[in-house]
Design an enzyme around this catalytic site. Structure first.
Site, PDB file in Angstrom:
ATOM      1  N   CYS A  29       4.833 -14.191   9.718  1.00 30.32           N
ATOM      2  CA  CYS A  29       4.551 -14.299  11.142  1.00 30.32           C
ATOM      3  C   CYS A  29       3.228 -13.628  11.482  1.00 30.32           C
ATOM      4  CB  CYS A  29       5.687 -13.695  11.964  1.00 30.32           C
ATOM      5  SG  CYS A  29       7.090 -14.822  12.027  1.00 30.32           S
ATOM      6  N   ASN A  47       3.790 -20.244  19.140  1.00 32.92           N
ATOM      7  CA  ASN A  47       4.737 -19.303  19.736  1.00 32.92           C
ATOM      8  C   ASN A  47       4.299 -17.871  19.552  1.00 32.92           C
ATOM      9  OD1 ASN A  47       6.698 -17.587  17.837  1.00 32.92           O
ATOM     10  ND2 ASN A  47       6.003 -19.402  16.729  1.00 32.92           N
TER      11      ASN A  47
END
Lengths: 444, 434
Positions: free
Chosen positions: B139, B77
């Protein structure tokens, strides 16, 4: 007089036209891309795969399925067609349940094989949808080969010879090529004129001339062909049919199943085809099943296959037997016809029960009579006259090696040779292998 | 039925299955549905600073690796942290926590690496009544370019510094979420512990490009013909995550530090494996994003049934039980000798074991008449490749040779005693046995 399905005699209009057309739809509709992906994922890519060994043309099945998995269906088609140029038809008509799919290792654990036949059709349909021909012809050799018969054996032979650069002329007795692909085989196995389309596609290789209306022995001689060609391949099939040899065989309403099927395959409008109310098919092979099922689909009320031996000995596979049963065809085993009854037309068939426990078919003396207004004979075909000077054994052309006949420069393959299995795929193998042998001898 | 109640850092949840900070936990609507479906807790999708929220791309955010039958094996993602206003998220967190006091609600946070930024947001989170916070140092895309996420997680000193700020300005548990995009997971874990972290959670996603479009030559997911690396997760990353969890669990400097395990948990079995390696809870995302929240029901029943079968009354009975069995290669018993055994009744004769062994291993499988496959013990090194490629579960096993038996491959008698590389005669550094 009752009409529709109950109308007596051999007549049309038993079912509405739309119903008949629906009945003759594709037996196994083509896989969608999604279905093909799911089906292809089940292949284990076996080592030295049993399915390949079971395929008469030895198509590399794990490789072509892996090509489908990897999103390359046209590559898959090339893998198939390089071994079997009629891979599109074989995908439709092969008894895969007794060949490749019978030996799929998935049967062992799940009793459900990979759908090899339908995947093969997915691949070949994808390629042929673009009308692409995946092979190119070698430089012309100047050698000329005559192929007699434009059935599966002749077409496979001609294509392979043309690929090698030889000039091929096919002499076909009928008015169009295709052989049993075009005139035999149940219509629901090869819909939408596929047989003819496949021939046109195959001929794109170039170097092949098809001459129709050319029957061997009917102004055309092997001697003349050998005079004008470097080699001859005989793929003439079996043009004759066995007779029952019983009283009443000549009554109107009795005919050969192969003729019934040929008419059906060539009909532009299936609803214009007459069929009996009570049909009895004599025989136990694929032709018997094809004739019986199609009679039922045309609207016959009662269709019976009468076979002289037991179920296990029936040449039609269990799958074909079940297909017939599922369409409402009654299968009778261990019965043989002794008389066809009727006054001016068929009214019934007298059958005698048989005992085959000793290996031979022995009548028991006990009889049963079936009502019938149509009787279709499907008890096997015969070689319709052997070409001069070619040795025949057991009623078929004798061959050694890759289809070499007793005559120099003459090869043969397909249903007309001894040892064939009366399968399209076997005919293709024999035609292909004979072509390679002819090529080797022409270039030696 | 076994009691799945989990107490992690003093936070109770009815089961150890939490939803990870990710799209499924971005808003009240989803989290309520997740709790109704049975999830034990959630880590609310990462909140950022007050002010205009981040924006996401307006094209594809996810890329995928499929297995057979389009089963999702890996998901990638390029979504950023929440793109909804801070105030809206805080209000929703407070409402949900009030309505579900028995469920764990952890708030994931990512603000710039400045103490003031953390001091501003921490009291706001505390007011929601959430059970704790998780620091998103993981992330790998987008936010890392702005000095946050994995940009922090890749520098142990920053991890320690920010963790300490949080512990000083927030009185509930602080979990530090670690990035796998480093060379040795023990260093960031130690830094978190040194900064006062109550626990670590791992792994965050792995930097990745899932595929390239061969028509446009753009990486996928493609935004107007360009692609950017994303974060990879799902079943494909589970082995990486298990190893990193184990490394932290058995590192003397971090041993005993609570761990929330993340990475490809798809079934109860995956969860049990993480927990056996020391995870007190597990966090799930891809399985929920692939199949919906209902998957937790399988996880709950599966874990409970397994615990019943094993006689474990509570999850604490087995958490960490595999940790002592994780060791270094040099301590593996070289006197353990096994041979492949093929169960002919289960064999379907596909020959994959043969192809694998013959082409790529030790030529130790013989193909005999009628496709009977047999092991040649004089060549078999027990590598396990045949077991791994066999499509039938339990068809091929590795069977240990008993002490006293002769290994036909080496001609040596199998020794009963444990013996490893450190004492092996071929090892120039070997210590003499004492």
């Amino acid at each position: 007089m009752p009409d529709g399905v109950h109308a007596p005699g051999i007549t049309t209009g038993r079912l509405p036209k739309e119903q008949i057309e629906a009945n003759f739809g594709d037996l196994h509709p083509p896989l969608s891309p999604h279905e093909a992906a799911v089906a292809a994922d089940r292949c284990y890519f076996c080592h030295d795969a049993p399915c390949v060994a079971a395929c008469p043309t030895e198509i590399d099945i794990p490789l072509f399925i892996r090509q489908i998995q990897a999103g390359n269906p046209k590559g898959a088609a090339r893998t198939i067609l390089s071994q079997n140029i009629l891979g599109g038809m074989c995908a439709r008509v092969c008894p895969t349940e007794t060949l490749c799919e019978a030996d799929c290792v998935r049967n062992t654990a799940e009793e459900r094989p990979v759908e090899i036949g339908r995947l093969q059709r997915f691949a070949t349909d994808t390629l042929m949808a673009g009308n692409e021909h995946p092979f190119t012809r070698a430089a012309p050799t100047g050698r000329r080969v005559a192929v007699v018969g434009a059935g599966p054996a002749g077409l496979a032979c001609a294509h392979r010879l043309a690929m090698h650069g030889h000039d091929v002329t096919i002499f076909e007795a009928r008015d169009k090529p295709g052989g049993l692909n075009e005139f035999g085989i149940a219509a629901y196995k090869t819909v939408d004129g596929f047989a003819a389309r496949e021939v046109d596609w195959l001929l794109q290789i170039g170097g092949i001339t098809v001459r129709t209306g050319q029957r061997l022995g009917d102004g055309l001689t092997l001697e003349a062909l050998l005079g004008s060609h470097d080699a001859v391949f005989l793929g003439v099939g079996l043009g004759g049919v066995h007779a029952l040899g019983i009283p009443g065989e000549d009554l109107p309403g009795v005919r050969d199943a192969v003729d019934f099927i040929a008419d059906l395959r060539q009909a532009r409008d299936l609803s214009a085809l007459p069929v009996g109310r009570d049909v009895v098919v004599i025989g136990g092979g694929m032709t018997a099943v094809d004739a019986a099922v199609q009679s039922k689909l045309l609207g016959a009320e009662n269709v019976t296959i009468a076979y002289r031996r037991g179920r296990e000995e029936m040449p039609a596979s269990r799958y074909e037997q079940d297909l017939a049963a599922s369409k409402g065809v009654r299968l009778m085993f261990n019965v043989r016809p002794t008389r066809i009854l009727g006054d001016g037309a068929v009214q019934g068939v007298e059958l005698e029960y048989t005992d085959t426990s000793g290996g031979r078919v022995e009548g028991t003396g006990e009889h049963v009579t079936l009502v019938a207004d149509q009787v279709l004979k499907a008890i096997g075909q015969t070689l319709d006259g052997a070409p001069e000077g070619v040795e025949v054994t057991g009623g078929k052309i004798a061959v050694t090696g890759a289809g070499r006949t007793s005559r120099d420069r003459v090869w043969a393959g397909g249903d007309c040779v001894a040892g064939g299995e009366d399968l399209t795929v076997t005919a293709v193998t024999q035609g292909r292998d004979a072509a390679e042998d002819i090529h080797a001898s022409l270039t030696a | 039925m076994a009691d799945l109640t989990t107490e992690f850092l003093g936070i109770r949840s009815p089961n150890p299955f939490w939803l990870a900070s990710a799209p499924p936990t971005d808003k009240e609507y989803n989290v309520r549905r997740a709790f109704e479906a049975g999830w034990g807790g959630v880590v609310w999708k990462t909140l950022g600073e007050e002010g205009p929220p981040v924006v996401n791309v307006n094209g594809p955010r996810y890329g995928v690796i499929h297995g057979p039958d389009r089963r999702v094996l890996g998901l990638n993602n390029i979504e950023l942290i929440t793109d909804r206003p801070l105030e809206m998220n805080l209000e929703e967190i407070a409402r949900v926590k009030a309505d579900y006091p028995d469920r764990a609600v952890i708030v994931s946070l990512m603000v710039p690496c400045e103490e003031q930024a953390w001091k501003r947001i921490l009291p706001r989170v505390a007011e929601t009544g959430a059970d704790g916070i998780e620091l998103n140092f993981g992330c790998p895309h987008g936010m890392s370019e702005r000095g946050m996420g994995s940009a922090v997680g890749q520098v142990p000193e920053y991890i320690e510094m920010v963790t300490r700020w949080c512990k000083e300005n927030y009185d509930r548990p602080v979990i530090v979420k670690l990035t796998p995009n480093i060379t040795d997971i023990r260093y960031p874990a130690r830094a978190a512990k040194n900064g006062g972290a109550d626990a670590v959670s791992l792994i965050n996603t792995v930097s990745s490009i899932t595929s390239v479009n061969l028509d446009t030559f753009s990486p996928e997911p493609s935004i107007d013909g360009k692609g950017s690396h994303g974060g990879y997760c799902g079943p494909a990353v589970k082995p990486i995550a298990l190893n990193m969890v184990a490394e932290i669990a058995r590192d003397p400097e971090t041993a005993g530090l609570p761990i929330s395990g993340i990475g490809g948990v798809t079934t109860w079995r995956d969860a049990a494996e993480f927990m056996a390696l020391g995870a007190g809870t597990v966090q799930v995302c891809t399985a929920a994003m692939t199949y919906g929240f209902k998957v937790v029901q399988e996880m709950v029943s599966g874990l409970s049934d397994w615990m019943d079968a094993k006689g474990y009354a509570s999850v604490s009975d087995f958490v960490g039980r595999a940790v002592p069995n994780v060791t270094d290669w040099q301590y593996l018993n070289l006197n353990y000798v096994a041979k492949a055994r093929i169960d002919q009744d289960k064999c379907i004769k596909c020959g994959r074991c043969y192809a694998a062994c013959e082409d790529t291993s030790h030529q130790a499988i013989l193909m005999k008449e009628d496709r009977v496959f047999e092991v040649d013990d004089s060549e078999c090194v027990a590598c396990n490749l045949c077991v791994d490629v066999c499509p039938v579960e339990g068809c091929i096993d590795m069977v240990r040779l008993q002490p006293g038996e002769v290994d036909p491959r080496t001609g040596r008698v199998v020794e009963a005693e444990y013996g490893n590389w450190t004492t092996h005669p071929n090892n120039p550094m070997a210590r003499a046995a004492e």
